[in-house]
Design a protein around this motif. Structure first.
Motif, PDB file in Angstrom:
ATOM      1  N   SER A 275      -3.780   6.567 -48.586  1.00 49.40           N
ATOM      2  CA  SER A 275      -5.009   7.278 -48.219  1.00 49.40           C
ATOM      3  C   SER A 275      -5.452   8.141 -49.397  1.00 49.40           C
TER       4      SER A 275
ATOM      5  N   GLY B 253      -0.668   7.963 -44.327  1.00 46.29           N
ATOM      6  CA  GLY B 253      -0.758   9.095 -45.240  1.00 46.29           C
ATOM      7  C   GLY B 253      -0.298  10.390 -44.599  1.00 46.29           C
TER       8      GLY B 253
ATOM      9  N   LYS C 244      -4.286   3.511 -43.174  1.00 47.32           N
ATOM     10  CA  LYS C 244      -3.906   4.271 -44.372  1.00 47.32           C
ATOM     11  C   LYS C 244      -3.877   5.761 -44.079  1.00 47.32           C
ATOM     12  N   GLU C 245      -4.834   6.246 -43.298  1.00 45.60           N
ATOM     13  CA  GLU C 245      -4.870   7.673 -42.950  1.00 45.60           C
ATOM     14  C   GLU C 245      -3.633   8.072 -42.149  1.00 45.60           C
TER      15      GLU C 245
ATOM     16  N   SER D 277      -8.589   1.498 -43.198  1.00 40.81           N
ATOM     17  CA  SER D 277      -8.662   2.907 -43.597  1.00 40.81           C
ATOM     18  C   SER D 277      -7.996   3.819 -42.567  1.00 40.81           C
TER      19      SER D 277
END
Length: 157
Positions: free
Chosen positions: A111, A57, A53-54, A50
């Motif tokens: 994200s 993003g 992904k952030e 995560s």
């Protein structure tokens, strides 16, 4: 209309890069096309999925303007035949859209912030392909779509 393709990380294979470049040049006969390769996120070994992904993003969203129409390449996206995809492109051009942005995410997808900003999701297949291959497949399908719209002999039905 301009089409911008955004991908995370460089294409590692020289052969794939060569093929992508061939279709990029061909696309230039039909539309303004830009391929932006964003750098890989550093120190991913120390990040959770995560967190990666952030960070990816944030990189993607930094490239998007408020007027851009954002389409994510996503396994849960809409499937098109090549003919349907050409109609999709024509519809976008007819709508007066300035920039259609297609994004190939990182290895874990997108994200929540990127999903929230996007207008559509597109899937090339129910099969899983490497992010490297998807770049080539998408650029080729864009080229194919424009040859279909121009009734050129590239696509056989």
């Amino acid at each position: 209309m301009q089409i911008t393709l955004i991908a995370i990380g460089k294409t590692d294979s020289a052969e794939l890069s060569t093929l992508i470049n061939i279709y990029e040049k061909r696309l230039g006969h039909y539309i303004k096309f830009q391929f932006k390769m964003l750098p890989d996120v550093k120190n991913t070994k120390n990040l959770s999925e995560s967190q990666q992904k952030e960070k990816e993003g944030e990189l993607v969203l930094s490239q998007i303007h408020s007027s851009d129409h954002l389409v994510l390449l996503d396994e849960n996206g809409k499937h098109y035949s090549s003919m349907e995809f050409s109609k999709f492109l024509q519809k976008k051009m007819n709508s007066g859209l300035k920039n259609l942005v297609l994004v190939i995410g990182g290895p874990y997808g997108f994200s929540d912030a990127v999903y929230s900003r996007s207008q559509e999701k597109l899937s090339l297949s129910k099969m899983t392909f490497s992010h490297q291959m998807v770049r080539l497949f998408l650029v080729e399908q864009l080229y194919r779509g424009f040859t279909i719209l121009r009734n050129e002999p590239y696509h056989h039905q």
